[in-house]
Design a protein around this motif. Structure first.
Motif, mmCIF file in Angstrom:
data_model
loop_
_atom_site.group_PDB
_atom_site.id
_atom_site.type_symbol
_atom_site.label_atom_id
_atom_site.label_comp_id
_atom_site.label_asym_id
_atom_site.label_seq_id
_atom_site.Cartn_x
_atom_site.Cartn_y
_atom_site.Cartn_z
ATOM 1 N N TRP A 64 0.854 -1.190 0.000
ATOM 2 C CA TRP A 64 0.000 0.000 0.000
ATOM 3 C C TRP A 64 0.888 1.238 0.000
ATOM 4 O O TRP A 64 1.840 1.324 0.770
ATOM 5 C CB TRP A 64 -0.894 0.000 1.231
ATOM 6 N N VAL A 65 0.548 2.183 -0.866
ATOM 7 C CA VAL A 65 1.332 3.403 -1.018
ATOM 8 C C VAL A 65 0.451 4.598 -0.692
ATOM 9 O O VAL A 65 -0.726 4.642 -1.072
ATOM 10 C CB VAL A 65 1.869 3.509 -2.468
ATOM 11 N N GLY A 106 11.074 0.275 -6.797
ATOM 12 C CA GLY A 106 11.620 -0.633 -5.787
ATOM 13 C C GLY A 106 10.563 -1.285 -4.916
ATOM 14 O O GLY A 106 10.901 -2.019 -3.978
ATOM 15 N N LEU A 107 9.304 -1.060 -5.219
ATOM 16 C CA LEU A 107 8.231 -1.603 -4.385
ATOM 17 C C LEU A 107 8.106 -3.121 -4.515
ATOM 18 O O LEU A 107 7.874 -3.812 -3.520
ATOM 19 C CB LEU A 107 6.904 -0.924 -4.713
ATOM 20 N N ALA A 108 8.262 -3.646 -5.717
ATOM 21 C CA ALA A 108 8.179 -5.106 -5.898
ATOM 22 C C ALA A 108 9.324 -5.790 -5.158
ATOM 23 O O ALA A 108 9.131 -6.831 -4.526
ATOM 24 C CB ALA A 108 8.197 -5.457 -7.381
ATOM 25 N N THR A 109 10.502 -5.198 -5.214
ATOM 26 C CA THR A 109 11.640 -5.741 -4.476
ATOM 27 C C THR A 109 11.348 -5.732 -2.981
ATOM 28 O O THR A 109 11.596 -6.727 -2.283
ATOM 29 C CB THR A 109 12.919 -4.937 -4.778
ATOM 30 N N ALA A 110 10.801 -4.634 -2.488
ATOM 31 C CA ALA A 110 10.456 -4.532 -1.059
ATOM 32 C C ALA A 110 9.429 -5.594 -0.676
ATOM 33 O O ALA A 110 9.531 -6.209 0.392
ATOM 34 C CB ALA A 110 9.930 -3.140 -0.736
ATOM 35 N N LEU A 111 8.451 -5.824 -1.540
ATOM 36 C CA LEU A 111 7.419 -6.825 -1.255
ATOM 37 C C LEU A 111 8.036 -8.219 -1.173
ATOM 38 O O LEU A 111 7.784 -8.965 -0.216
ATOM 39 C CB LEU A 111 6.326 -6.773 -2.326
#
Length: 174
Positions: A64-65, A106-111
């Motif tokens: 969630w952003v 970088g959100l997919a990496t963080a997930l």
């Protein structure tokens, strides 16, 4: 700013909107179609999330952003476990999607890193599997960067209209 958590039935509307977007914007990446899923009621999406929900690390994870003070579901992925005892050490990723508005941040990496951390802390999952279409070169490069390695190819496993694509099978040892 973002947050990551397992999705539940209360997230059904947000998941439905993003799922339908995925089927419209990237129909080649999924085995179902927008035409099939747009007929489903929000309750079907909520029920699907609830059925998959098995904390601490099985189910649909959403990221969630904060967008102008409102939380938006930017992307999701499902992690499930085989129900057979002799394969309980295996996790399977499916249904990954990130809205194009949130890609490249970088959100997919963080997930993925969040899920990897949960899985490693629990110490029960030894291998994580996923599949990707052969034509999705950006996704294949991303998975390789995360430590996934190709182990098999299902030739012409997908047919969309008159076009065929191969499924690439990938594994990560944790």
């Amino acid at each position: 700013m973002f947050s990551i958590r397992l999705l539940t039935g209360t997230d059904g509307a947000a998941y439905q909107a993003l799922r339908l977007e995925s089927l419209q914007k990237n129909p080649e990446a999924f085995l179902t179609t927008y035409e099939e899923e747009c007929k489903l009621h929000e309750d079907a999406f909520s029920s699907h999330l609830d059925a998959a929900y098995h904390p601490p690390y099985f189910g649909y994870f959403g990221i969630w952003v904060d967008v102008n003070g409102n939380e938006e579901l930017a992307g999701y992925i499902q992690l499930s476990q085989n129900y057979l005892d002799k394969q309980s050490h295996i996790g399977l990723f499916t249904n990954l999607y990130f809205s194009p508005r949130f890609r490249g941040q970088g959100l997919a990496t963080a997930l993925f890193e969040h899920i990897f951390r949960l899985v490693m802390e629990a110490g029960k999952i030894e291998r994580l599997y996923l599949t990707c279409t052969a034509q999705n070169k950006p996704a294949l490069a991303f998975y390789k960067k995360l430590g996934f390695r190709r182990y098999a190819v299902k030739v012409k496993a997908i047919k969309y209209g008159s076009q065929y694509d191969d499924e690439i099978e990938l594994v990560k040892v944790v």
